[in-house]
Design a protein around this motif. Structure first.
Motif, short mmCIF file in Angstrom:
data_model
loop_
_atom_site.label_atom_id
_atom_site.label_comp_id
_atom_site.label_asym_id
_atom_site.label_seq_id
_atom_site.Cartn_x
_atom_site.Cartn_y
_atom_site.Cartn_z
N GLU A 179 0.82 -1.21 0.00
CA GLU A 179 0.00 0.00 0.00
C GLU A 179 0.85 1.26 0.00
N LEU A 180 1.95 1.23 0.74
CA LEU A 180 2.81 2.41 0.85
C LEU A 180 4.01 2.36 -0.09
N GLN A 181 4.01 1.39 -1.01
CA GLN A 181 4.99 1.32 -2.10
C GLN A 181 6.44 1.32 -1.60
N LEU A 182 6.71 0.52 -0.59
CA LEU A 182 8.06 0.50 -0.03
C LEU A 182 9.10 0.06 -1.04
N ASN A 183 8.72 -0.81 -1.96
CA ASN A 183 9.69 -1.31 -2.93
C ASN A 183 10.15 -0.23 -3.92
N THR A 184 9.45 0.90 -3.97
CA THR A 184 9.85 1.99 -4.87
C THR A 184 10.76 3.00 -4.18
N LEU A 185 10.86 2.92 -2.86
CA LEU A 185 11.48 4.02 -2.13
C LEU A 185 13.00 4.05 -2.19
N GLU A 186 13.63 2.92 -2.41
CA GLU A 186 15.09 2.93 -2.54
C GLU A 186 15.51 3.83 -3.70
N GLU A 187 14.80 3.69 -4.81
CA GLU A 187 15.09 4.53 -5.98
C GLU A 187 14.74 5.98 -5.69
N GLU A 188 13.63 6.21 -4.99
CA GLU A 188 13.23 7.58 -4.66
C GLU A 188 14.30 8.26 -3.80
N ILE A 189 14.83 7.55 -2.84
CA ILE A 189 15.87 8.11 -1.97
C ILE A 189 17.10 8.49 -2.80
N SER A 190 17.48 7.63 -3.73
CA SER A 190 18.66 7.91 -4.57
C SER A 190 18.43 9.13 -5.45
N VAL A 191 17.21 9.23 -5.99
CA VAL A 191 16.88 10.38 -6.83
C VAL A 191 16.95 11.67 -6.02
N LEU A 192 16.36 11.63 -4.83
CA LEU A 192 16.38 12.83 -3.99
C LEU A 192 17.81 13.22 -3.59
N GLU A 193 18.61 12.22 -3.20
CA GLU A 193 19.98 12.52 -2.80
C GLU A 193 20.74 13.18 -3.94
N LYS A 194 20.54 12.68 -5.15
CA LYS A 194 21.22 13.25 -6.31
C LYS A 194 20.73 14.66 -6.62
N GLU A 195 19.41 14.84 -6.53
CA GLU A 195 18.81 16.13 -6.88
C GLU A 195 19.11 17.22 -5.85
N LEU A 196 19.14 16.85 -4.58
CA LEU A 196 19.21 17.85 -3.52
C LEU A 196 20.62 18.11 -3.00
N SER A 197 21.52 17.18 -3.20
CA SER A 197 22.89 17.36 -2.70
C SER A 197 23.68 18.24 -3.66
N THR A 198 24.06 19.41 -3.22
CA THR A 198 24.83 20.33 -4.05
C THR A 198 26.09 20.76 -3.31
N ASP A 199 27.08 21.18 -4.08
CA ASP A 199 28.34 21.62 -3.48
C ASP A 199 28.15 22.88 -2.64
N SER A 200 27.12 23.67 -2.96
CA SER A 200 26.93 24.95 -2.27
C SER A 200 26.08 24.82 -1.00
N GLN A 201 25.47 23.65 -0.77
CA GLN A 201 24.58 23.55 0.38
C GLN A 201 25.36 23.68 1.69
N ARG A 202 24.77 24.38 2.64
CA ARG A 202 25.41 24.57 3.93
C ARG A 202 25.00 23.46 4.88
N VAL A 203 25.98 22.87 5.55
CA VAL A 203 25.75 21.81 6.52
C VAL A 203 25.98 22.39 7.91
N GLY A 204 25.04 22.13 8.81
CA GLY A 204 25.17 22.60 10.18
C GLY A 204 24.64 21.55 11.14
N PHE A 205 24.75 21.82 12.43
CA PHE A 205 24.22 20.87 13.41
C PHE A 205 22.72 21.11 13.52
N CYS A 206 21.94 20.16 13.02
CA CYS A 206 20.49 20.32 12.89
C CYS A 206 19.75 19.58 13.99
N HIS A 207 18.62 20.13 14.38
CA HIS A 207 17.78 19.50 15.39
C HIS A 207 17.01 18.34 14.77
#
Length: 354
Positions: A179-207
């Motif tokens: 129902e929650l399409q868990l078998n599709t999520l590994e690919e979704e995670i990889s797509v998001l990581e590729k799309e959202l990870s940029t050299d300019s993004q600022r990393v900090g200590f997050c809550h």
């Protein structure tokens, strides 16, 4: 450890906890002469742990408010080791205390700990929408992100989501997985990581869990304290802002605390005001509108990772946590938002599965 009933006294407390409380009282200069004087008050709104206010008189005959000692008793939730490492969380807690942030650690026992009771107001869902309070949160969050904390300064988000997915697949039923399409999520995670990870993004200590119940305000000084660091780690700051914006759709103090209302998700103007104040705080004035727009856009995209993180968290919690909360329905709402917003935020080429 069982959930303690409202209004119960020392008889509800395991012997191990009584021993720790007596030791804490002694360290604070008090003496619990009679365990019958302990008052146990459950606090609502926690979804990972059980949290209680413990009161005792500082002297045998104390009755006035100023002569009553208050501490916070935190009983760890079932299965929390699937979400974070408790030893790491304790180190974070102690490091935050060394930075003058949050409550002090007063005592520990196998299934929980005793913390300093902060004499301040816990924010409500409505408080997050108050422009004055929201501005204070933005500035405090910038201060939090700039803390020099223990551990490597690397993004943990994607590893955590993948670990959550692995646990969700292990625990959940075949019906829920489909129902929650868990078998599709590994690919979704990889797509998001590729799309959202940029050299300019600022990393900090997050809550990573900045809901209203984790923010306290001294109403005399208007100073804020951010509490509860179970999920805290280094991450993209845009993810932390995204998490806070998503939490504006929640109210955990209703008859249906699991239901989210995305019709009240902050609009673009409200989010832009928060981002602008965030960037201009900590004495770092920024008039660069491009920087504001970039962080605003990044935060909105990171809501997708936020939906996956907390959707998987909800699925796992449904199987391991006994707190009264409809975790599975909560998870379904987060996944629904993920699929609804993905095509909008990442482009029309992305299709939503049927």
């Amino acid at each position: 450890m069982t959930i303690l009933a409202r209004g119960c006294t020392h008889g509800c407390l395991p012997d191990e906890v009584k021993k720790v409380l007596k030791s804490v009282a002694s360290d604070l200069g008090d003496s619990i002469h009679d365990l019958n004087t302990l008052q146990v008050i459950p606090l609502k709104g926690a979804m990972t742990n059980q949290v209680y206010q413990i009161n005792w008189p500082t002297t045998p005959s104390a009755t006035e408010e100023g002569l009553i000692r208050k501490v916070l008793l935190r009983v760890y939730g079932e299965g929390v080791e699937l979400f974070f490492n408790r030893d790491d969380e304790i180190r974070t807690f102690e490091c935050m205390s060394n930075h003058g942030q949050g409550p002090r650690l007063l005592g520990r026992f196998a299934q929980g700990r005793v913390e300093e009771f902060i004499h301040a107001k816990t924010l409500s869902a409505a408080d997050l929408r108050d422009p004055h309070i929201s501005a204070l949160i933005a500035a405090k969050l910038r201060e939090f992100h700039d803390l020099d904390m223990h551990g490597p300064r690397r993004v943990l988000l994607w590893d955590r989501i993948r670990n959550f997915l692995k646990e969700a697949k292990r625990l959940c039923s075949k019906k829920d997985a489909e129902e929650l399409q868990l078998n599709t999520l590994e690919e979704e995670i990889s797509v998001l990581e590729k799309e959202l990870s940029t050299d300019s993004q600022r990393v900090g200590f997050c809550h990573n869990d900045l809901q209203y119940g984790n923010i306290m305000m001294d109403e005399e000084t208007n100073s804020l304290t951010i509490i509860d660091y179970e999920y805290a780690s280094y991450n993209p700051i845009a993810y932390d802002l995204a998490n806070h914006f998503c939490e504006m759709a929640a109210n955990y103090h209703t008859e249906t605390p699991h239901l989210l209302d995305y019709s009240i998700y902050p609009d673009e103007e409200e989010r832009r005001r928060f981002v602008t104040i965030y960037l201009n705080s900590a004495g770092k004035q920024s008039s660069d509108q491009d920087q504001v727009e970039e962080l605003l856009s990044d935060a909105e995209k990171y809501t997708l990772a936020n939906h996956l993180f907390w959707g998987l968290w909800g699925m796992i919690s449904n199987y391991v946590n006994n707190i009264e909360f409809d975790y599975m329905e909560y998870a379904k709402q987060r996944f629904q938002q993920y699929w609804l917003k993905k095509a909008i935020l990442l482009g029309p080429a992305v299709t939503i599965p049927l």
